[in-house]
Design a protein around this motif. Structure first.
Motif, mmCIF file in Angstrom:
data_model
loop_
_atom_site.group_PDB
_atom_site.id
_atom_site.type_symbol
_atom_site.label_atom_id
_atom_site.label_comp_id
_atom_site.label_asym_id
_atom_site.label_seq_id
_atom_site.Cartn_x
_atom_site.Cartn_y
_atom_site.Cartn_z
ATOM 1 N N PRO A 124 -1.088 -1.802 -8.420
ATOM 2 C CA PRO A 124 -0.171 -0.645 -8.348
ATOM 3 C C PRO A 124 0.449 -0.463 -6.965
ATOM 4 O O PRO A 124 1.636 -0.152 -6.839
ATOM 5 C CB PRO A 124 -1.055 0.555 -8.710
ATOM 6 N N TYR A 125 -0.351 -0.677 -5.904
ATOM 7 C CA TYR A 125 0.154 -0.522 -4.537
ATOM 8 C C TYR A 125 1.160 -1.621 -4.216
ATOM 9 O O TYR A 125 2.207 -1.380 -3.620
ATOM 10 C CB TYR A 125 -1.001 -0.577 -3.520
ATOM 11 N N MET A 126 0.814 -2.814 -4.607
ATOM 12 C CA MET A 126 1.669 -3.966 -4.333
ATOM 13 C C MET A 126 3.042 -3.795 -4.985
ATOM 14 O O MET A 126 4.074 -4.047 -4.367
ATOM 15 C CB MET A 126 0.987 -5.221 -4.870
ATOM 16 N N ILE A 127 3.028 -3.353 -6.236
ATOM 17 C CA ILE A 127 4.291 -3.207 -6.973
ATOM 18 C C ILE A 127 5.067 -1.989 -6.464
ATOM 19 O O ILE A 127 6.283 -2.070 -6.229
ATOM 20 C CB ILE A 127 4.020 -3.118 -8.490
ATOM 21 N N LYS A 128 4.383 -0.867 -6.273
ATOM 22 C CA LYS A 128 5.070 0.344 -5.813
ATOM 23 C C LYS A 128 5.739 0.125 -4.454
ATOM 24 O O LYS A 128 6.877 0.546 -4.224
ATOM 25 C CB LYS A 128 4.074 1.506 -5.724
ATOM 26 N N GLN A 129 5.046 -0.550 -3.546
ATOM 27 C CA GLN A 129 5.593 -0.798 -2.202
ATOM 28 C C GLN A 129 6.375 -2.115 -2.138
ATOM 29 O O GLN A 129 6.911 -2.457 -1.093
ATOM 30 C CB GLN A 129 4.457 -0.796 -1.177
ATOM 31 N N ASN A 130 6.408 -2.822 -3.252
ATOM 32 C CA ASN A 130 7.139 -4.080 -3.402
ATOM 33 C C ASN A 130 6.884 -5.031 -2.232
ATOM 34 O O ASN A 130 7.800 -5.487 -1.554
ATOM 35 C CB ASN A 130 8.642 -3.828 -3.579
ATOM 36 N N TRP A 131 5.608 -5.340 -2.031
ATOM 37 C CA TRP A 131 5.204 -6.170 -0.899
ATOM 38 C C TRP A 131 5.971 -7.480 -0.833
ATOM 39 O O TRP A 131 6.435 -7.884 0.235
ATOM 40 C CB TRP A 131 3.716 -6.494 -0.980
ATOM 41 N N LEU A 132 6.067 -8.176 -1.976
ATOM 42 C CA LEU A 132 6.653 -9.520 -1.960
ATOM 43 C C LEU A 132 8.099 -9.508 -1.483
ATOM 44 O O LEU A 132 8.523 -10.400 -0.754
ATOM 45 C CB LEU A 132 6.548 -10.164 -3.337
ATOM 46 N N LEU A 133 8.852 -8.493 -1.862
ATOM 47 C CA LEU A 133 10.245 -8.398 -1.425
ATOM 48 C C LEU A 133 10.326 -7.903 0.021
ATOM 49 O O LEU A 133 11.219 -8.301 0.773
ATOM 50 C CB LEU A 133 11.032 -7.469 -2.353
ATOM 51 N N SER A 134 9.360 -7.086 0.417
ATOM 52 C CA SER A 134 9.389 -6.525 1.782
ATOM 53 C C SER A 134 9.170 -7.589 2.850
ATOM 54 O O SER A 134 9.482 -7.380 4.018
ATOM 55 C CB SER A 134 8.349 -5.411 1.937
ATOM 56 N N TYR A 135 8.640 -8.748 2.452
ATOM 57 C CA TYR A 135 8.424 -9.828 3.414
ATOM 58 C C TYR A 135 9.725 -10.321 4.051
ATOM 59 O O TYR A 135 9.693 -10.997 5.072
ATOM 60 C CB TYR A 135 7.747 -11.032 2.746
ATOM 61 N N GLN A 136 10.864 -10.000 3.443
ATOM 62 C CA GLN A 136 12.156 -10.482 3.960
ATOM 63 C C GLN A 136 12.478 -9.956 5.356
ATOM 64 O O GLN A 136 13.238 -10.586 6.078
ATOM 65 C CB GLN A 136 13.292 -10.056 3.027
ATOM 66 N N THR A 137 11.934 -8.810 5.714
ATOM 67 C CA THR A 137 12.306 -8.192 6.991
ATOM 68 C C THR A 137 11.116 -8.144 7.945
ATOM 69 O O THR A 137 9.959 -8.100 7.514
ATOM 70 C CB THR A 137 12.810 -6.745 6.781
ATOM 71 N N VAL A 138 11.411 -8.130 9.235
ATOM 72 C CA VAL A 138 10.355 -7.992 10.249
ATOM 73 C C VAL A 138 9.661 -6.656 10.080
ATOM 74 O O VAL A 138 8.437 -6.558 10.224
ATOM 75 C CB VAL A 138 10.933 -8.162 11.671
ATOM 76 N N GLU A 139 10.416 -5.619 9.736
ATOM 77 C CA GLU A 139 9.822 -4.296 9.507
ATOM 78 C C GLU A 139 8.838 -4.342 8.334
ATOM 79 O O GLU A 139 7.747 -3.758 8.394
ATOM 80 C CB GLU A 139 10.914 -3.255 9.240
ATOM 81 N N GLY A 140 9.218 -5.044 7.276
ATOM 82 C CA GLY A 140 8.314 -5.198 6.129
ATOM 83 C C GLY A 140 7.033 -5.913 6.514
ATOM 84 O O GLY A 140 5.936 -5.524 6.102
#
Length: 194
Positions: A124-140
Motif C-alpha cells: 500500500p505504501y509503495m503504490i500510494k507513494q508510487n516509489w517506482l516512478l519517483s525514482y526518476q528524480t533526485v528528489e524522489g
C-alpha cells in the motif's frame, strides 16, 4: 540492484517479476512452497545480487560512498542505479515507465495471496507513494533514502546520500550505463537456464 531493476530484468512473466521483487525477505529454501515461476524469480534475484556485488563497476560506485556509509554503500548504489534506469527508461524499453509500473502494481493485486506478508504490508505504501516512478528524480531518490534511513533508526545516514548523487552525478550515470549492459546479459542468460 533495487526494485525497478529487479522487476525490469525479470522479462515479461508477472510471477517471475513478483518473485524477483520480494526475494530479499525470503531466506534459504523458504521459497520452495511458492508457485514455480515465483521460485524462478527468487532464484534470478539471488543470481543478480551475487553478480552485482562482485562486478568491478558496481564496486567502483560503492567505493565512492564506503567511507561515509560503510556497509550501506551497496544499498545506496542500488537505489542510485534505479534512478538512472528510471531517468533513461526510454533507452531500455518501448513501454512508457508509468505503464510498466502500473502493470506491475496491478499484478501485485492480482497475485496478492501469493505475496509474502512483508510484501503485502509494503504494497500500500509503495503504490500510494508510487516509489517506482519517483525514482526518476533526485528528489524522489532523496525521499526513498530518507525513508530507509528512518527504518535503520537514522543509523545509516542514507538520507544524506543524495548529496553524493548530485556531486558525482556524471560518474554514477556512466558507471550505471556500463554495468547495466552487463547485468542485462547476465539476467537474460540466467532466465534461459531456469
Amino acid at each position: 540492484m533495487n526494485f525497478l531493476a529487479h522487476i525490469y530484468l525479470s522479462g515479461e512473466n508477472d510471477l517471475i517479476k513478483i518473485g524477483n521483487f520480494m526475494a530479499d525477505g525470503i531466506r534459504g529454501k523458504q521459497f520452495e512452497h511458492f508457485p514455480i515461476d515465483i521460485q524462478k524469480g527468487i532464484i534470478l534475484h539471488r543470481s543478480i545480487d551475487t553478480y552485482t556485488d562482485s562486478h568491478d563497476v558496481f564496486r567502483q560506485s560503492t567505493k565512492r560512498l564506503h567511507e561515509k556509509y560503510h556497509h550501506y554503500a551497496g544499498v545506496i548504489v542500488d537505489i542510485i542505479y534505479d534512478h538512472f534506469l528510471a531517468k533513461n527508461w526510454e533507452k531500455y524499453s518501448d513501454e512508457k515507465l508509468d505503464h510498466f509500473v502500473n502493470r506491475f502494481y496491478r499484478s501485485l493485486h492480482e497475485n496478492y495471496p501469493d505475496l509474502t506478508e512483508k510484501t503485502q504490508d509494503l504494497m500500500p505504501y509503495m503504490i500510494k507513494q508510487n516509489w517506482l516512478l519517483s525514482y526518476q528524480t533526485v528528489e524522489g531518490i532523496h525521499q526513498i533514502l530518507t525513508q530507509m534511513d528512518r527504518r535503520s533508526k537514522n543509523q545509516s545516514k542514507m538520507q544524506f546520500a543524495s548529496e553524493e548523487l548530485k556531486e558525482f552525478y556524471p560518474e554514477f550515470e556512466q558507471e550505471f550505463t556500463l554495468f547495466f549492459e552487463d547485468i542485462k546479459k547476465h539476467s537474460n542468460q540466467k532466465l534461459l537456464s531456469l
